[in-house]
Design an enzyme around this catalytic site. Structure first.
Site, PDB file in Angstrom:
ATOM      1  N   LYS A   1     -20.487 -40.600 -63.515  1.00 57.99           N
ATOM      2  CA  LYS A   1     -20.332 -41.869 -62.576  1.00 57.99           C
ATOM      3  C   LYS A   1     -20.820 -41.245 -61.062  1.00 57.99           C
ATOM      4  O   LYS A   1     -21.381 -42.215 -60.224  1.00 57.99           O
ATOM      5  CB  LYS A   1     -18.369 -41.299 -61.704  1.00 57.99           C
ATOM      6  CG  LYS A   1     -17.675 -41.868 -61.736  1.00 57.99           C
ATOM      7  CD  LYS A   1     -16.632 -42.270 -61.624  1.00 57.99           C
ATOM      8  CE  LYS A   1     -15.570 -41.513 -60.612  1.00 57.99           C
ATOM      9  NZ  LYS A   1     -15.153 -41.325 -59.532  1.00 57.99           N
TER      10      LYS A   1
ATOM     11  N   ARG B   1     -25.117 -43.234 -57.087  1.00 56.49           N
ATOM     12  CA  ARG B   1     -26.341 -42.792 -56.766  1.00 56.49           C
ATOM     13  C   ARG B   1     -27.586 -43.756 -57.184  1.00 56.49           C
ATOM     14  O   ARG B   1     -28.679 -43.996 -56.164  1.00 56.49           O
ATOM     15  CB  ARG B   1     -26.209 -41.239 -56.289  1.00 56.49           C
ATOM     16  CG  ARG B   1     -25.378 -40.685 -55.601  1.00 56.49           C
ATOM     17  CD  ARG B   1     -24.898 -39.567 -56.059  1.00 56.49           C
ATOM     18  NE  ARG B   1     -24.293 -38.494 -55.267  1.00 56.49           N
ATOM     19  CZ  ARG B   1     -23.413 -38.287 -54.993  1.00 56.49           C
ATOM     20  NH1 ARG B   1     -22.517 -39.140 -56.022  1.00 56.49           N
ATOM     21  NH2 ARG B   1     -22.677 -37.620 -54.118  1.00 56.49           N
TER      22      ARG B   1
ATOM     23  N   GLY C   1     -13.722 -44.198 -54.243  1.00 58.42           N
ATOM     24  CA  GLY C   1     -13.851 -43.130 -53.124  1.00 58.42           C
ATOM     25  C   GLY C   1     -15.558 -42.983 -52.772  1.00 58.42           C
ATOM     26  O   GLY C   1     -16.133 -43.097 -51.599  1.00 58.42           O
TER      27      GLY C   1
ATOM     28  N   GLN D   1     -19.810 -35.583 -50.937  1.00 55.46           N
ATOM     29  CA  GLN D   1     -19.848 -37.800 -50.589  1.00 55.46           C
ATOM     30  C   GLN D   1     -20.003 -37.715 -48.618  1.00 55.46           C
ATOM     31  O   GLN D   1     -20.925 -38.500 -48.153  1.00 55.46           O
ATOM     32  CB  GLN D   1     -18.222 -38.252 -50.480  1.00 55.46           C
ATOM     33  CG  GLN D   1     -17.656 -38.926 -51.685  1.00 55.46           C
ATOM     34  CD  GLN D   1     -16.678 -38.884 -52.159  1.00 55.46           C
ATOM     35  OE1 GLN D   1     -15.481 -39.020 -51.062  1.00 55.46           O
ATOM     36  NE2 GLN D   1     -15.935 -39.091 -53.487  1.00 55.46           N
TER      37      GLN D   1
ATOM     38  N   ASP E   1     -13.467 -32.133 -59.269  1.00 58.42           N
ATOM     39  CA  ASP E   1     -12.500 -33.223 -60.546  1.00 58.42           C
ATOM     40  C   ASP E   1     -11.715 -32.404 -61.359  1.00 58.42           C
ATOM     41  O   ASP E   1     -11.457 -33.272 -62.607  1.00 58.42           O
ATOM     42  CB  ASP E   1     -13.622 -33.901 -60.622  1.00 58.42           C
ATOM     43  CG  ASP E   1     -13.925 -35.044 -59.029  1.00 58.42           C
ATOM     44  OD1 ASP E   1     -12.597 -34.764 -58.335  1.00 58.42           O
ATOM     45  OD2 ASP E   1     -15.098 -35.255 -59.411  1.00 58.42           O
TER      46      ASP E   1
ATOM     47  N   LYS F   1      -7.003 -36.830 -52.884  1.00 56.05           N
ATOM     48  CA  LYS F   1      -7.763 -37.595 -54.029  1.00 56.05           C
ATOM     49  C   LYS F   1      -7.132 -39.040 -54.734  1.00 56.05           C
ATOM     50  O   LYS F   1      -6.564 -39.104 -54.157  1.00 56.05           O
ATOM     51  CB  LYS F   1      -8.410 -36.038 -55.391  1.00 56.05           C
ATOM     52  CG  LYS F   1      -8.914 -35.224 -54.827  1.00 56.05           C
ATOM     53  CD  LYS F   1     -10.116 -35.556 -54.888  1.00 56.05           C
ATOM     54  CE  LYS F   1     -11.115 -34.416 -54.284  1.00 56.05           C
ATOM     55  NZ  LYS F   1     -13.051 -34.539 -53.668  1.00 56.05           N
TER      56      LYS F   1
ATOM     57  N   ARG G   1      -3.075 -34.606 -56.230  1.00 56.56           N
ATOM     58  CA  ARG G   1      -2.622 -34.601 -57.235  1.00 56.56           C
ATOM     59  C   ARG G   1      -2.094 -32.477 -57.895  1.00 56.56           C
ATOM     60  O   ARG G   1      -1.577 -31.934 -59.028  1.00 56.56           O
ATOM     61  CB  ARG G   1      -4.768 -33.704 -57.656  1.00 56.56           C
ATOM     62  CG  ARG G   1      -5.804 -34.913 -58.225  1.00 56.56           C
ATOM     63  CD  ARG G   1      -7.188 -35.820 -58.638  1.00 56.56           C
ATOM     64  NE  ARG G   1      -7.460 -36.551 -58.780  1.00 56.56           N
ATOM     65  CZ  ARG G   1      -8.988 -36.679 -59.276  1.00 56.56           C
ATOM     66  NH1 ARG G   1      -8.799 -35.633 -59.058  1.00 56.56           N
ATOM     67  NH2 ARG G   1      -9.201 -37.941 -59.194  1.00 56.56           N
TER      68      ARG G   1
HETATM   69  C1  S3P Z   1     -17.801 -36.622 -55.395  1.00 55.33           C
HETATM   70  C2  S3P Z   1     -17.659 -35.864 -54.572  1.00 55.33           C
HETATM   71  C3  S3P Z   1     -16.720 -34.907 -54.632  1.00 55.33           C
HETATM   72  C4  S3P Z   1     -15.313 -35.846 -55.904  1.00 55.33           C
HETATM   73  C5  S3P Z   1     -16.114 -36.657 -56.309  1.00 55.33           C
HETATM   74  C6  S3P Z   1     -17.505 -37.721 -56.731  1.00 55.33           C
HETATM   75  C7  S3P Z   1     -19.677 -37.047 -55.173  1.00 55.33           C
HETATM   76  O1  S3P Z   1     -15.324 -35.795 -53.548  1.00 55.33           O
HETATM   77  O2  S3P Z   1     -14.027 -35.284 -55.981  1.00 55.33           O
HETATM   78  O3  S3P Z   1     -15.088 -37.174 -57.424  1.00 55.33           O
HETATM   79  O4  S3P Z   1     -19.387 -37.715 -56.038  1.00 55.33           O
HETATM   80  O5  S3P Z   1     -20.150 -36.943 -53.952  1.00 55.33           O
HETATM   81  P1  S3P Z   1     -15.675 -35.275 -52.038  1.00 55.33           P
HETATM   82  O6  S3P Z   1     -17.133 -35.062 -51.549  1.00 55.33           O
HETATM   83  O7  S3P Z   1     -14.677 -35.418 -51.654  1.00 55.33           O
HETATM   84  O8  S3P Z   1     -15.534 -33.817 -52.192  1.00 55.33           O
END
Ligand code: S3P
Length: 441
Positions: free
Chosen positions: A27, A32, A100, A174, A323, A350, A354
């Protein structure tokens, strides 16, 4: 989407896990690849794309921003890149659904555009914190508004951003990625320092698109104004989806289970180490030759039914398994003795809280546990009971408790499972083919 808001899983207890399987594409990497393809010059081809709801939200948003995207097959995507300055105003709020990652990375991508954008999402996403991204972007000169820290996110395009040197207050890939994406269109060198390593897919993929990304210890840096060149990206199977079957295998793969072509980027595989510390029988057959375009290592992973023992999770592994905690807690519930996780406050923000959702579900199944401010304590080793579990609309909570069915004494029902399609389309069929006795109701 498979099933409506009232969709439920029913899992009959027990079962034997066996065979070989390939879970859908990653994912994080699919999001990206779409975004970088959209702002690159020339064409990008994605193979192994995750056609889950989250990544489809990113795809639709890019289309609304003027990017031409074709999907000749469900897992194959062709993008005609518009270049760094080529996106256009969407004309309506961009709906990120449950994703997110999409919302936060788009904040970085859209802050330096010559037009305004509004980002919205589903009920869960509208409750999630966005100031963690808005704050550093404002330091770069962006004009972003949130509603008490949450979406909708309103962005006034500010095409003249300046580079910043930013120390992340939380270990978040993120936030790091959003600042780096904004940095592509900022004057000067943008630097982001992480308190602990987080997934580095953005850095790897930027390099695959021809951007020079520098790594100096905990700091990652890039010079603004660099152009991206379209490329081919092969997306490996998602380690986070494979995780459900790694734990399922530990619980019930008497004859072994083989997971094929799984991404084993070391910033993602904390769960492997945690399970190995518990005594899991897992073998990783890394593909030596083919580090995929996009720079992601892959492997076939073999897992066997194992006698697990409880552990204290090293805090350094927490961001590398962020995750995977829902399904890890199921492994902990079956492990002999006590398991303790601390330093995992991020789990509370999240798709749902969780820590609270897992504590609640484990209690339903009769597992002794204690919810801590930043973690969870579990006493494992007894047979699980059955009962009705609230997933709170969180895909990973739903799949984690589906796996628990393998070790339960009676049926488990899981409510509100439609969002499994955000990250793992086809979960039900793959789980059934592996040996889980699961049905959608
Ligand atoms: C992700 C970063 C993580 C992860 C999310 C995917 C990403 O979040 O929990 O499912 O693709 O950069 P955080 O950056 O909030 O830790």
């Amino acid at each position: 989407m498979a099933g409506g808001a009232g969709a439920r899983y029913r899992i009959e207890p027990g079962g034997d896990i066996a065979g070989e399987l390939t879970v859908p594409g990653d994912k994080s990497i699919s999001h990206r690849a779409l975004m970088l393809g959209g702002i690159a010059e020339g064409n990008t081809q994605i193979a192994g794309f995750l056609a889950g709801e989250d990544c489809l939200a990113t795809m639709r948003a890019l289309q609304a921003l003027g990017v031409l995207i074709e999907r000749p097959q469900p897992q194959t995507v062709r993008i005609s890149g518009r270049g760094l300055e080529g996106l256009r105003a969407a004309g309506a709020p961009l709906d990120m659904g449950n994703a997110g990652t999409a919302m936060r990375l788009f904040m970085g991508l859209l802050a330096p555009q010559a037009f305004d954008s509004t980002l919205i999402g589903d009920e869960s996403l509208m409750r999630r914190p966005m100031e963690r991204v808005a704050a550093p972007l404002r330091l770069m000169g962006a004009d972003i508004r949130t509603r008490e820290g949450r979406p909708p996110v309103e962005i006034r395009g500010a095409p003249r951003l300046r580079a910043i040197d930013y120390a992340l207050p939380v270990a978040s890939a993120q936030v790091k990625s959003a600042v780096l994406l904004a940095g592509l269109r900022a004057y000067g060198r943008t630097r982001v320092t992480e308190p602990a390593p987080t997934r580095d897919h953005t850095e790897r993929m930027l390099r695959a698109f021809g951007v020079e990304v520098l790594r100096e210890g905990e700091t990652v840096a890039l010079e603004g104004g660099q152009r991206l060149t379209g490329t081919s990206v092969a997306v490996p199977a998602d380690f986070s989806s494979a995780a459900f079957f790694l734990v399922a295998g530990c619980l019930a793969a008497q004859r072994g289970l083989l997971l094929r072509n799984v991404g084993i980027n070391p910033t993602r595989t904390g769960l492997l180490e945690m399970l190995q510390l518990m005594g899991a029988q897992i073998r990783v057959h890394a593909h030596r030759q083919d580090v995929l375009p996009g720079g992601e290592p892959v492997a076939d992973i073999e897992v066997r039914k194992s006698r697990l023992k409880g552990i204290r999770v090293p805090q350094s592994l927490v961001p590398l398994a962020i995750d995977e905690f829902p399904v890890f807690f199921i492994a902990a519930a079956m492990a002999e003795g006590e398991t303790l996780v601390r330093g995992a406050l991020e789990l509370r923000v999240k798709e749902t809280d969780r820590l609270a959702a897992m504590a609640q579900g484990l209690t339903v199944l009769g597992v002794e546990n204690q919810l801590l401010e930043d973690g969870l304590w579990i006493r494992g080793g007894s047979r699980l009971g059955g009962g009705t579990i609230e997933s709170h609309g969180d895909h990973r909570i739903a799949m984690a408790f589906a796996v628990a069915g393998l070790a339960a004494g009676s049926a488990i029902e899981i409510r509100d499972v439609a969002n499994v399609a955000t990250s793992f389309p086809g979960f039900l069929e793959i789980a059934r083919s592996a040996g889980l006795q699961i049905e959608m109701q």
